[in-house]
Design a protein around this motif. Structure first.
Motif, PDB file in Angstrom:
ATOM      1  N   ASP A  72      34.472  67.428  44.966  1.00 41.47           N
ATOM      2  CA  ASP A  72      35.690  67.485  45.788  1.00 41.47           C
ATOM      3  C   ASP A  72      36.801  68.293  45.136  1.00 41.47           C
ATOM      4  OD1 ASP A  72      35.289  65.931  48.222  1.00 41.47           O
ATOM      5  OD2 ASP A  72      34.866  64.278  46.842  1.00 41.47           O
ATOM      6  N   VAL A 123      47.094  72.286  43.861  1.00 43.22           N
ATOM      7  CA  VAL A 123      45.998  71.977  42.928  1.00 43.22           C
ATOM      8  C   VAL A 123      46.550  71.321  41.663  1.00 43.22           C
ATOM      9  CG1 VAL A 123      44.177  72.941  41.464  1.00 43.22           C
ATOM     10  CG2 VAL A 123      44.471  73.770  43.823  1.00 43.22           C
ATOM     11  N   THR A 199      39.135  80.924  27.990  1.00 44.57           N
ATOM     12  CA  THR A 199      38.357  80.505  29.160  1.00 44.57           C
ATOM     13  C   THR A 199      38.450  81.664  30.156  1.00 44.57           C
ATOM     14  OG1 THR A 199      40.255  79.574  30.318  1.00 44.57           O
ATOM     15  CG2 THR A 199      39.081  78.088  28.826  1.00 44.57           C
TER      16      THR A 199
END
Ligand code: NAD
Length: 300
Positions: A72, A123, A199
């Motif tokens: 999700d 987010v 990253t």
């Protein structure tokens, strides 16, 4: 004594890659049962793939750990509830939430579409709110909980082209400062990590030479400590990267009283400007109405 997470259940959002993956692997390697959440989209938050979370779950299981995937989005309220439900239905409870999920939509404020602002806030900031809220009452009821928020130097100090991201990342600090008070008497502790790591998010943003030295695994020990029973802090921010860890704090200078008991004029303010801006003798800004203000009000 080794720090362990036996009989603890953790949810790590955005755990399919980068920092979240490192946090999930470390917690699982020390005994935590982990819900590995990740919808597996791009850095901008587009598309998706279940394989991203599944790969981390497989890695944990192959090393003898326990994990389950959830795909999700943290920006979806029902999705946030499903993540927590997955923890409770699979492992009986939720002890730890690491809010790590994140996207980027970098542009100068002049060029930024408001949709990019909204999506980044949804987010990072609202996602952390939704997931933490879904777990909160369980933590309060069981009188134990550890919540980690992932802030950023882009919010704490600012970074060109990241007004949406920086606003979201500092918004979390306000969230933390309020939840720390509400959680305190129930042994629910909430802290923030301000990482720097190589990253996909920092690929192309930081110089290659720097990235080589910024293994994301170097951030996870601080996060894991914030998730542990041993964690005696709440409302703290730790900056972490390349094996370096440091406490970050909002401070307030000694300040100045101006206006001689009358309503201060603009000129009074200007005359005292040097003293007002001076940070020598600065101390952590720790209360809504701090001790200095109380003293000046005669209420200390
Ligand atoms: P990353 O892109 O490798 O990882 C972010 C993960 O979050 C991805 O796996 C992605 O699929 C997932 N994600 C994105 N949107 C999601 C959503 N709506 N729901 C659930 N998961 C979602 O980047 P990273 O560098 O590992 O970032 C992890 C966190 O650390 C982010 O919050 C980021 O803002 C923060 N951060 C990173 C750095 C750094 O130097 N890398 C610096 C400061 C802050």
């Amino acid at each position: 004594m080794a720090v362990r997470f036996d009989n603890r259940v953790a949810l790590v959002t955005g755990a399919g890659a980068g920092l979240g993956k490192c946090h999930a692997l470390l917690l699982a390697s020390r005994g935590a049962k982990v819900v590995v959440n990740d919808p597996g989209g791009s850095t901008a938050g587009q598309g998706g793939s279940n394989a991203v979370a599944d790969t981390v779950v497989d890695e944990i299981r192959k090393s003898g750990g326990e994990a389950i995937a959830n795909y999700d989005s943290v920006a979806d309220r029902a999705g946030a509830e499903r993540m927590v439900r997955t923890a409770i239905e699979s492992y009986g409870k939720i002890d730890i939430v690491v809010n790590n999920a994140g996207i980027l939509r970098d542009k100068t404020f002049s060029k930024m579409e408001l949709d990019d602002f909204d999506d980044v806030i949804k987010v990072h900031l609202l996602g952390s709110v939704y997931v933490t809220k879904a777990a909160w009452q369980h933590m309060i009821d069981q009188k134990y909980g550890r919540v980690v928020l992932t802030t950023s130097g882009s919010g704490l100090a600012g970074n060109y082209g990241q007004s949406n991201y920086g606003a979201a990342k500092t918004g979390m600090i306000g969230l933390m400062h309020n939840l720390m008070t509400e959680g305190a008497k129930y042994n629910v502790r909430i802290n923030s990590i301000s990482p720097v790591a190589a990253t996909r998010m920092t690929e192309g943003l930081l110089p290659e030479q720097m990235l080589k030295k910024l293994d994301p695994r170097q951030v996870s020990p601080a996060v894991a400590w914030m998730c542990s029973e041993e964690c005696d802090a709440t409302g703290e921010i730790i900056a972490a990267g390349a094996g370096y860890f440091a406490r970050v704090k909002l401070v307030k200078g000694a300040g100045a009283v101006v206006g001689n008991g009358e309503i201060a004029t603009i000129e009074d303010f200007v005359a005292a400007k040097e003293q007002i801006f001076d940070l020598n003798g600065a101390a952590p800004y720790s209360k809504t109405i701090d001790d200095d203000t109380r003293r000046i009000l005669g209420m200390a």
